[in-house]
Enzyme design. Structure first.
Site, PDB file in Angstrom:
ATOM      1  N   SER A 159     -11.695 -31.655  35.541  1.00 47.37           N
ATOM      2  CA  SER A 159     -12.021 -32.643  34.515  1.00 47.37           C
ATOM      3  C   SER A 159     -13.206 -32.169  33.691  1.00 47.37           C
ATOM      4  O   SER A 159     -13.891 -31.200  34.040  1.00 47.37           O
ATOM      5  CB  SER A 159     -12.368 -33.982  35.167  1.00 47.37           C
ATOM      6  OG  SER A 159     -13.605 -33.881  35.869  1.00 47.37           O
ATOM      7  N   LYS A 160     -13.453 -32.885  32.606  1.00 47.24           N
ATOM      8  CA  LYS A 160     -14.611 -32.594  31.756  1.00 47.24           C
ATOM      9  C   LYS A 160     -15.896 -32.700  32.562  1.00 47.24           C
ATOM     10  O   LYS A 160     -16.834 -31.916  32.370  1.00 47.24           O
ATOM     11  CB  LYS A 160     -14.629 -33.550  30.573  1.00 47.24           C
ATOM     12  CG  LYS A 160     -15.825 -33.370  29.647  1.00 47.24           C
ATOM     13  CD  LYS A 160     -15.823 -34.378  28.538  1.00 47.24           C
ATOM     14  CE  LYS A 160     -17.076 -34.275  27.689  1.00 47.24           C
ATOM     15  NZ  LYS A 160     -18.307 -34.559  28.435  1.00 47.24           N
ATOM     16  N   ARG A 161     -15.940 -33.652  33.474  1.00 46.69           N
ATOM     17  CA  ARG A 161     -17.130 -33.833  34.308  1.00 46.69           C
ATOM     18  C   ARG A 161     -17.422 -32.583  35.130  1.00 46.69           C
ATOM     19  O   ARG A 161     -18.575 -32.199  35.315  1.00 46.69           O
ATOM     20  CB  ARG A 161     -16.925 -35.043  35.233  1.00 46.69           C
ATOM     21  CG  ARG A 161     -18.198 -35.508  35.925  1.00 46.69           C
ATOM     22  CD  ARG A 161     -17.951 -36.750  36.772  1.00 46.69           C
ATOM     23  NE  ARG A 161     -17.581 -37.895  35.955  1.00 46.69           N
ATOM     24  CZ  ARG A 161     -16.356 -38.400  35.885  1.00 46.69           C
ATOM     25  NH1 ARG A 161     -15.367 -37.845  36.587  1.00 46.69           N
ATOM     26  NH2 ARG A 161     -16.098 -39.444  35.135  1.00 46.69           N
TER      27      ARG A 161
END
Length: 508
Positions: A264-266
């Site tokens: 994910s972007k996280r």
């Protein structure tokens, strides 16, 4: 009828930036089409207008262009199966939704959000693990299966909002062979009656993608494994509409570098690496997400890296040209389990491609970076510097940190080197080195090295001490390539000037 040729599509939704998982989907479709002399289509699936993000479609198109994934047909290079933007095709879908209703394979549902929530709460209180709108629950809801024809017509004519749901058969097994995952089977009791047409007059993904894939003669649907659970509903749509079904191939998820779950972007924010091909600026929050292009990755290296996320050639070879990838790519070599993303491996791929570039090609791009910094230099000089330093670089932008002293003389010097090496005798020793350099007719690296080392040895000087202090004057630190290569590239006048500056300004 059998499909006349291989035709595949990449069909992203413009709801935000294109994740590298989407790039991989596009890449695998592209490679498969190219290998089989087929067609690769780009279709924009923008049926969910509530999630539409301005700029996202342009971002998708630009991302694929940067990657070199060029569609044969699509929104910017129209073919005979267009339009390729679903919002421009909405007049097509309703006839099929109505056909399904007339056949008894779909139905009108008038349930309000409050009624749907009450149904879920009731089932939850009864201890049911399945709170879906399905063959059992639809019997007690407000739909054309429970209402009379007059009531249904009255609601429709009164413009009461409704959706059209697919009517799944009760307790029926739906099996299919996935080209990647093998044989898969679902029982309809596990599934819900998916909405195929919404109250805003737009189809959902489930109907639109099946209709479009049929009308565009798509032979293979190659997509992410998150769509596996929706495939039985799609299969029923093909069956109910009496259409030939494409071959399905679902790719494994791209997993985060550590731990469980998909990338994910996280994870990218936490690990300091991009998860998007290009930089993305959120139009609402103005938050900037990094991209592989802006981080300095070469598009061919990026694509080579992406190909190995879930696929392997069955050999030890890792570096492939696009033509080689096309020749060896096959759906059979796609793995069933998730592919773990490795940021260091991504850097490794870029390093390999950078080393294979011609020095002058790198120099041209590095010169553009220098120009941005207000530094003017000639290409021949930059090319020589590149040849000295490129082995130490993973990205072209690394060259500035590695070579800045070739363009700007150092005015600050490493205090650790000064403390360790800069003794009282050094200024006079370096002054004598200047005399040696002044006496040279040729300022080649070999001539400088011979003369300086002969002087150090014949005068019983400390070789390590003198050499490190020379480097300190020229570079500002103890790092850098071969000392005499640096001196030769700087030239006699600049080398001597820097040594003199060091003698005058470096103090213990």
């Amino acid at each position: 009828m059998a499909f006349k040729k291989i035709r595949v599509r990449f069909a992203p939704s413009p709801t935000g930036p294109l994740h590298i998982g989407g790039v991989r989907t596009a890449l695998f479709n592209y490679l498969f089409a190219k290998k089989h002399k087929g067609d690769f289509l780009l279709r924009i699936e923008d049926t969910d207008q509530t999630r539409y993000v301005p700029g996202a479609e342009d971002y998708i198109i630009e991302s694929l262009k940067w990657c070199g994934i060029e569609p044969n047909e699509g929104v910017n290079n129209l073919g005979e199966y267009g339009p390729y933007r679903q919002s421009e095709r909405k007049h097509i879908y309703k006839q099929y939704a109505k056909q399904l209703v007339e056949q008894g394979n779909a139905y009108y549902a008038f349930d309000t959000p409050e009624e749907l929530e009450a149904m879920r709460e009731r089932l939850k209180e009864e201890g049911s693990s399945n709170q879906q709108y399905n063959a059992e629950t639809r019997r007690s809801m407000s739909n054309s299966l429970t209402l009379s024809a007059d009531e249904v017509n009255k609601k429709i004519n009164s413009n009461i909002p409704y959706v059209i749901r697919l009517k799944l058969p009760e307790n029926e097994n739906i099996s299919f062979k996935d080209y990647v995952l093998g044989n898969i089977s679902f029982n309809t009791q596990q599934l819900d009656d998916k909405i195929i047409f919404k109250s805003d007059g737009m189809p959902t993904y489930h109907l639109a993608n099946v209709v479009d894939d049929h009308l565009m003669e798509i032979s293979h649907v190659i997509r992410g494994s998150e769509w596996v659970n929706s495939t039985p509903s799609h299969i029923l749509l093909y069956k109910f509409l009496s259409w030939e079904m494409p071959i399905f191939a679902h790719m494994p998820l791209i997993l985060k570098p550590n731990g469980k779950g998909k990338l994910s972007k996280r994870d990218g924010d936490k690990g300091g690496f991009p998860v998007f091909p290009l930089e993305w600026i959120n139009p609402e929050t103005k938050e900037v997400s990094s991209g592989y292009r802006e981080s300095g990755y070469l598009p061919k290296a990026f694509i080579n890296m992406m190909a190995f996320l879930g696929w392997n050639p069955g050999t030890t070879q890792e570096i492939f040209t696009e033509e080689e990838l096309i020749n060896v790519f096959s759906l059979e070599r796609i793995g069933k389990s998730g592919a773990r993303f490795d940021p260091e491996k991504a850097r490794w791929f870029n390093h390999q491609y950078l080393q294979n570039m011609k020095d002058v090609e790198i120099a041209v791009e590095f010169n553009a970076l220098l120009t941005e910094k207000g530094i003017k230099s000639n290409l021949a000089y930059i090319t020589k510097i590149v040849s000295l330093l490129k082995e130490r670089a993973d990205f072209i932008k690394d060259l500035w940190e590695l070579s800045g002293y070739f363009f700007v003389k150092p005015i600050e010097f490493d205090t650790k080197v000064i403390k360790k090496r800069w003794k009282e005798n050094i200024p006079s020793d370096l002054q004598n080195i200047i005399s040696v350099l002044n006496g040279l007719d040729s300022f080649s690296s070999e001539k400088i090295e011979t003369a300086v080392k002969d002087h150090i040895q014949s005068n019983n000087l400390n070789m390590g001490q003198v050499m490190n202090c020379l480097r300190l004057c020229l570079v500002g630190s103890a790092s850098g390539p071969h000392l005499f290569d640096i001196m030769s590239l700087l030239g006699k006048a600049e080398t001597i000037e820097r040594i003199r500056y060091g003698i005058d300004n470096i103090k213990r």
